[in-house]
Write an enzyme that holds these catalytic residues in place. Structure first.
Site, PDB file in Angstrom:
ATOM      1  N   PHE A  54     -12.951  46.092 -47.549  1.00 53.10           N
ATOM      2  CA  PHE A  54     -11.765  45.895 -48.392  1.00 53.10           C
ATOM      3  C   PHE A  54     -11.363  47.203 -49.081  1.00 53.10           C
ATOM      4  O   PHE A  54     -10.185  47.530 -49.167  1.00 53.10           O
ATOM      5  CB  PHE A  54     -12.050  44.842 -49.469  1.00 53.10           C
ATOM      6  CG  PHE A  54     -12.099  43.441 -48.919  1.00 53.10           C
ATOM      7  CD1 PHE A  54     -10.937  42.795 -48.526  1.00 53.10           C
ATOM      8  CD2 PHE A  54     -13.302  42.771 -48.786  1.00 53.10           C
ATOM      9  CE1 PHE A  54     -10.972  41.502 -48.025  1.00 53.10           C
ATOM     10  CE2 PHE A  54     -13.348  41.481 -48.289  1.00 53.10           C
ATOM     11  CZ  PHE A  54     -12.189  40.845 -47.912  1.00 53.10           C
ATOM     12  N   GLU A 101     -20.761  27.800 -51.288  1.00 48.34           N
ATOM     13  CA  GLU A 101     -19.803  27.474 -50.222  1.00 48.34           C
ATOM     14  C   GLU A 101     -20.540  27.106 -48.934  1.00 48.34           C
ATOM     15  O   GLU A 101     -20.146  26.198 -48.210  1.00 48.34           O
ATOM     16  CB  GLU A 101     -18.831  28.645 -50.017  1.00 48.34           C
ATOM     17  CG  GLU A 101     -17.947  28.783 -51.252  1.00 48.34           C
ATOM     18  CD  GLU A 101     -16.875  29.871 -51.189  1.00 48.34           C
ATOM     19  OE1 GLU A 101     -15.999  29.862 -52.039  1.00 48.34           O
ATOM     20  OE2 GLU A 101     -16.929  30.730 -50.295  1.00 48.34           O
TER      21      GLU A 101
HETATM   22  C1  LIG Z   1     -20.892  35.792 -47.693  1.00 51.10           C
HETATM   23  C2  LIG Z   1     -20.020  36.524 -48.669  1.00 51.10           C
HETATM   24  C3  LIG Z   1     -19.005  35.833 -49.328  1.00 51.10           C
HETATM   25  C4  LIG Z   1     -18.181  36.491 -50.239  1.00 51.10           C
HETATM   26  N1  LIG Z   1     -17.175  35.787 -50.853  1.00 51.10           N
HETATM   27  C5  LIG Z   1     -16.342  36.435 -51.693  1.00 51.10           C
HETATM   28  C6  LIG Z   1     -15.248  35.748 -52.279  1.00 51.10           C
HETATM   29  O1  LIG Z   1     -15.033  34.549 -52.055  1.00 51.10           O
HETATM   30  N2  LIG Z   1     -14.412  36.450 -53.100  1.00 51.10           N
HETATM   31  C7  LIG Z   1     -14.622  37.791 -53.368  1.00 51.10           C
HETATM   32  O2  LIG Z   1     -13.834  38.400 -54.083  1.00 51.10           O
HETATM   33  N3  LIG Z   1     -15.643  38.454 -52.820  1.00 51.10           N
HETATM   34  C8  LIG Z   1     -16.501  37.816 -51.986  1.00 51.10           C
HETATM   35  N4  LIG Z   1     -17.560  38.497 -51.429  1.00 51.10           N
HETATM   36  C9  LIG Z   1     -17.761  39.918 -51.797  1.00 51.10           C
HETATM   37  C10 LIG Z   1     -16.812  40.812 -51.046  1.00 51.10           C
HETATM   38  O3  LIG Z   1     -16.831  40.501 -49.682  1.00 51.10           O
HETATM   39  C11 LIG Z   1     -17.226  42.259 -51.291  1.00 51.10           C
HETATM   40  O4  LIG Z   1     -17.127  42.509 -52.662  1.00 51.10           O
HETATM   41  C12 LIG Z   1     -16.344  43.218 -50.525  1.00 51.10           C
HETATM   42  O5  LIG Z   1     -16.488  43.020 -49.140  1.00 51.10           O
HETATM   43  C13 LIG Z   1     -16.707  44.663 -50.855  1.00 51.10           C
HETATM   44  O6  LIG Z   1     -15.882  45.506 -50.105  1.00 51.10           O
HETATM   45  P1  LIG Z   1     -16.354  46.979 -49.704  1.00 51.10           P
HETATM   46  O7  LIG Z   1     -15.195  47.607 -49.020  1.00 51.10           O
HETATM   47  O8  LIG Z   1     -16.950  47.654 -50.888  1.00 51.10           O
HETATM   48  O9  LIG Z   1     -17.564  46.766 -48.688  1.00 51.10           O
HETATM   49  P2  LIG Z   1     -17.632  45.971 -47.324  1.00 51.10           P
HETATM   50  O10 LIG Z   1     -16.530  44.998 -47.194  1.00 51.10           O
HETATM   51  O11 LIG Z   1     -19.030  45.462 -47.241  1.00 51.10           O
HETATM   52  O12 LIG Z   1     -17.409  47.101 -46.215  1.00 51.10           O
HETATM   53  C14 LIG Z   1     -18.344  48.117 -45.979  1.00 51.10           C
HETATM   54  C15 LIG Z   1     -18.032  48.767 -44.624  1.00 51.10           C
HETATM   55  O13 LIG Z   1     -18.814  49.931 -44.494  1.00 51.10           O
HETATM   56  C16 LIG Z   1     -19.327  50.027 -43.175  1.00 51.10           C
HETATM   57  N5  LIG Z   1     -20.536  50.856 -43.257  1.00 51.10           N
HETATM   58  C17 LIG Z   1     -21.627  50.672 -44.034  1.00 51.10           C
HETATM   59  N6  LIG Z   1     -22.507  51.679 -43.901  1.00 51.10           N
HETATM   60  C18 LIG Z   1     -21.968  52.531 -43.002  1.00 51.10           C
HETATM   61  C19 LIG Z   1     -22.402  53.777 -42.441  1.00 51.10           C
HETATM   62  N7  LIG Z   1     -23.551  54.356 -42.812  1.00 51.10           N
HETATM   63  N8  LIG Z   1     -21.609  54.386 -41.541  1.00 51.10           N
HETATM   64  C20 LIG Z   1     -20.427  53.822 -41.173  1.00 51.10           C
HETATM   65  N9  LIG Z   1     -19.968  52.659 -41.671  1.00 51.10           N
HETATM   66  C21 LIG Z   1     -20.721  52.020 -42.585  1.00 51.10           C
HETATM   67  C22 LIG Z   1     -19.566  48.571 -42.794  1.00 51.10           C
HETATM   68  O14 LIG Z   1     -19.603  48.408 -41.382  1.00 51.10           O
HETATM   69  C23 LIG Z   1     -18.371  47.877 -43.444  1.00 51.10           C
HETATM   70  O15 LIG Z   1     -17.273  47.827 -42.565  1.00 51.10           O
HETATM   71  C24 LIG Z   1     -18.391  37.866 -50.497  1.00 51.10           C
HETATM   72  C25 LIG Z   1     -19.398  38.565 -49.842  1.00 51.10           C
HETATM   73  C26 LIG Z   1     -20.213  37.891 -48.930  1.00 51.10           C
HETATM   74  C27 LIG Z   1     -21.305  38.644 -48.209  1.00 51.10           C
END
Ligand SMILES: Cc1cc2nc3c(=O)[nH]c(=O)nc-3n(C[C@H](O)[C@H](O)[C@H](O)COP(=O)(O)OP(=O)(O)OC[C@H]3O[C@@H](n4cnc5c(N)ncnc54)[C@H](O)[C@@H]3O)c2cc1C
Length: 451
Positions: free
Chosen positions: A38, A194
Site C-alpha cells: 500500500f 475475520e
Molecule cells: C491478514 C491481514 C489482514 C489485514 N487487514 C487489514 C484491514 O482490514 N485494514 C487495514 O487497514 N489493514 C489491514 N492489514 C494491515 C495492512 O495490510 C498493512 O498495514 C499494509 O499492508 C502495510 O502496507 P506496506 O506497504 O507497509 O507493506 P506491505 O503491504 O506488506 O508491502 C510490502 C511489500 O514489500 C515487498 N518486500 C518485502 N521485503 C522485500 C525485499 N527485501 N525486497 C523486495 N521486496 C520486498 C513485499 O513483497 C510486499 O509487496 C491486514 C494485514 C494482514 C496481514
C-alpha cells in the site's frame, strides 16, 4: 549455408558493470522504492509523470490486498481477485520502472543496494517492505502452524483445511478425526476475528452440503487471544459486539489465554489446557522486515525503523521508510502510527510530495496522520465500525465494510470479480471452488529470531 540471425537490442542504460541491474539513463534524480505494498504504490502514484526516475523493486511481481487474504484462505475468493501485477499498475507511467528483485543489502556509504539480481544505485531510497509473521521466538509454533501474511500463506491455509477435511472422512481413528477437524486461530485482532467468522460460516453453510457424512458439530473453531478483549485497538462496543457475533456462530473464544507450544497435533495453552488440532492459524503478531545494512541503533520495538516526522530514517540523509516498517516516533506518537493500510497510503502520498519538494530545495511540513476510523467484519451481514464519535455494528457496518474494501482493491477487473463473488455468496451462501490442486505439507518457513 544459412547465416545465423541474431536480434540484439541495445537498451539505453546506465549499467557500467555487469552485475548492475539494467535501467534507462534518464539523468533524473533516481528514487528507488523497495516494496510495492500500500505504501510503495501510493508513492509511485504520487511520483508518476514527474521529473524523477522511479524504480520500484519487489520480490513478487504483484501487489496484494492483505485485508482479504482470509477470504482466499476460506475459498470465498480466488487468489487472482486480490492480487494485481505491478507492470499493469504502471502501464503508461514513462518515468516508472519495475524490476523483480529481492533487496538483500543496503550500502548507505555508496548509495547502493544489492539485490538477488544485481546492484542499483540511488539518489533517494525508500523502504516500504512491510512486516512478516512474528512467532515471538516459539520455534514449535513457527514450524507447525501457518501465518497469514501473503497470498501463498492463504493458499496454504486453504489446502491444509481442504486436505484435512478429506482426510477426516478417510480415517477410522476418532482422535485423529477430531484433530483434523478442529481449527485454532491465534490472535484476536482484525485478521483473527475475520478468519474465525469466515471459518464459522464455512462450517455452517458449506460443510453440511459438501461433507454430508459429518455432523456440523464436528468442526470446532477456537479463537485464542492473550488479553481480555478482541479487537483491542477498537472501541469497547466493537470488542463486545464482536465477541457476541462470534459466539453466536459457535466460535469458542478463549480470552486471557496464550499458546505456549504446538507440535502439529496438540496445542498447549499457558494455563495448561490442550486442544487437539491439526489446523493452527497464527495471526497474533507481526514484525518489521527490511534488508541488512541499516544501523541496529535505529531499529525500535517490533523491528521497525525509527524515522523523524518527515519519514527520514534516523541517522541517514536520503533513506526514508513508509508503511508498516516505519515508526514515526514523536511526543504525540511514542509508539509510532498504527500498522494499517490507511497509515501506509497516507505516508506514501505524503512522501511523494516531500521528495518532490526536497529535490526542488523547498521546505516541507511534518507528516500528520488522519485517523479515518476502523472497520472489521465477523461473517456475512455483521461488522463493527468505529468512525470517530460514531460507533455502530450490524448490517450497515457490514455494508460500509463491503463498499470500502471493494473500492480499495486495485484494478477494475478485480473489483468486478470480488463484487460478483460477494453478490452470489450474499444470496446463495455459496463460496468459490474448493479444489485441492497442490499437495500442501507444512514446512518451517520463517526467520524466527526474537525481537
Ligand atoms: C491478514 C491481514 C489482514 C489485514 N487487514 C487489514 C484491514 O482490514 N485494514 C487495514 O487497514 N489493514 C489491514 N492489514 C494491515 C495492512 O495490510 C498493512 O498495514 C499494509 O499492508 C502495510 O502496507 P506496506 O506497504 O507497509 O507493506 P506491505 O503491504 O506488506 O508491502 C510490502 C511489500 O514489500 C515487498 N518486500 C518485502 N521485503 C522485500 C525485499 N527485501 N525486497 C523486495 N521486496 C520486498 C513485499 O513483497 C510486499 O509487496 C491486514 C494485514 C494482514 C496481514
Amino acid at each position: 549455408m544459412k547465416e545465423k540471425q541474431t536480434h540484439s537490442i541495445k537498451l539505453e542504460s546506465t549499467c557500467k558493470i555487469t552485475d548492475e541491474i539494467c535501467l534507462p539513463d534518464t539523468k533524473l534524480p533516481r528514487v528507488v522504492i523497495v516494496g510495492g505494498g500500500f505504501a510503495g504504490l501510493a508513492l509511485v502514484e504520487k511520483l508518476k509523470h514527474k521529473e524523477v526516475q522511479v524504480v520500484l523493486l519487489d520480490k513478487n511481481n504483484f501487489h496484494q490486498f492483505q485485508p482479504l487474504l482470509y477470504q482466499v484462505a476460506t475459498s470465498a475468493l480466488e487468489p487472482d481477485s486480490i492480487v494485481f501485477p505491478f507492470r499493469k499498475q504502471i502501464n503508461g507511467y514513462k518515468n516508472v520502472f519495475f524490476r523483480l528483485a529481492e533487496v538483500e543489502e543496503i550500502q548507505p556509504d555508496s548509495n547502493t543496494i544489492l539485490t538477488n539480481k544485481g546492484s542499483i544505485s540511488y539518489d533517494y531510497l525508500v523502504l516500504a517492505t512491510g512486516t512478516t509473521t512474528n512467532f515471538f521466538g516459539m520455534d514449535s509454533v513457527a514450524e507447525n502452524s501457518l501465518g497469514m501474511k501473503d497470498i501463498r500463506d492463504s493458499l496454504n491455509i486453504r489446502h491444509m483445511m481442504l486436505q484435512n477435511l478429506e482426510q477426516a472422512a478417510i480415517t477410522c481413528d476418532d482422535e485423529e478425526r477430531d484433530a483434523l477437524t478442529n481449527f485454532v486461530i491465534v490472535g484476536g485482532g482484525p485478521a483473527g476475528v475475520e478468519m474465525a467468522g469466515a471459518l464459522a460460516e464455512f462450517c455452517k453453510y458449506i460443510l453440511p452440503k459438501d461433507y454430508p457424512e459429518y455432523p456440523s458439530s464436528i468442526m470446532n473453531i477456537y479463537l485464542i487471544e492473550a488479553i481480555d478483549e478482541l479487537l483491542s485497538t477498537m472501541s469497547d462496543k466493537a470488542s463486545s459486539k464482536t465477541l457476541k457475533y462470534l459466539e453466536d456462530l459457535n466460535v469458542k473464544v478463549l480470552l486471557n489465554e496464550a499458546v505456549s507450544n504446538y507440535d502439529g497435533k496438540e496445542v498447549t495453552i499457558k494455563s495448561g489446557k490442550t486442544i487437539l488440532a491439526k489446523n493452527l492459524i497464527w495471526t497474533a503478531g507481526v514484525k518489521g522486515q527490511f534488508p541488512k545494512g541499516i544501523d541496529e541503533k535505529h531499529v525500535v520495538k517490533g523491528n521497525r525503523l525509527k524515522t523523524d516526522s518527515f519519514l527520514m530514517v534516523e541517522g541517514y540523509k536520503n533513506i526514508f521508510a513508509i508503511g508498516d516498517i516505519a515508526a514515526v516516533i514523536t511526543e504525540e506518537t511514542p509508539k509510532g502510527h498504527p500498522q494499517v493500510a490507511q497509515t501506509a497510503i497516507q505516508q506514501g502520498k505524503y512522501l511523494g510530495n516531500v521528495l518532490l519538494k526536497i529535490i526542488k530545495d523547498k521546505g516541507v511540513n511534518p507528516f500528520e496522520y488522519k485517523d479515518k476510523g476502523s472497520l472489521a467484519t465477523v461473517g456475512k451481514r455483521k461488522a463493527v465500525a468505529d468512525l470517530g464519535k460514531f460507533k455502530f455494528a450490524g448490517y450497515f457496518a457490514w455494508l460500509l465494510w463491503s463498499i470500502v474494501h471493494l473500492l480499495s482493491i486495485s484494478g477494475f477487473r478485480n473489483r468486478l470479480m470480488v463484487g460478483f463473488n460477494w453478490a452470489v455468496s450474499y444470496f446463495t451462501y455459496e463460496k468459490s471452488n474448493r479444489l485441492i490442486i497442490r499437495n500442501f505439507k507444512p514446512k518451517p518457513s520463517v526467520n524466527n529470531t526474537k525481537k
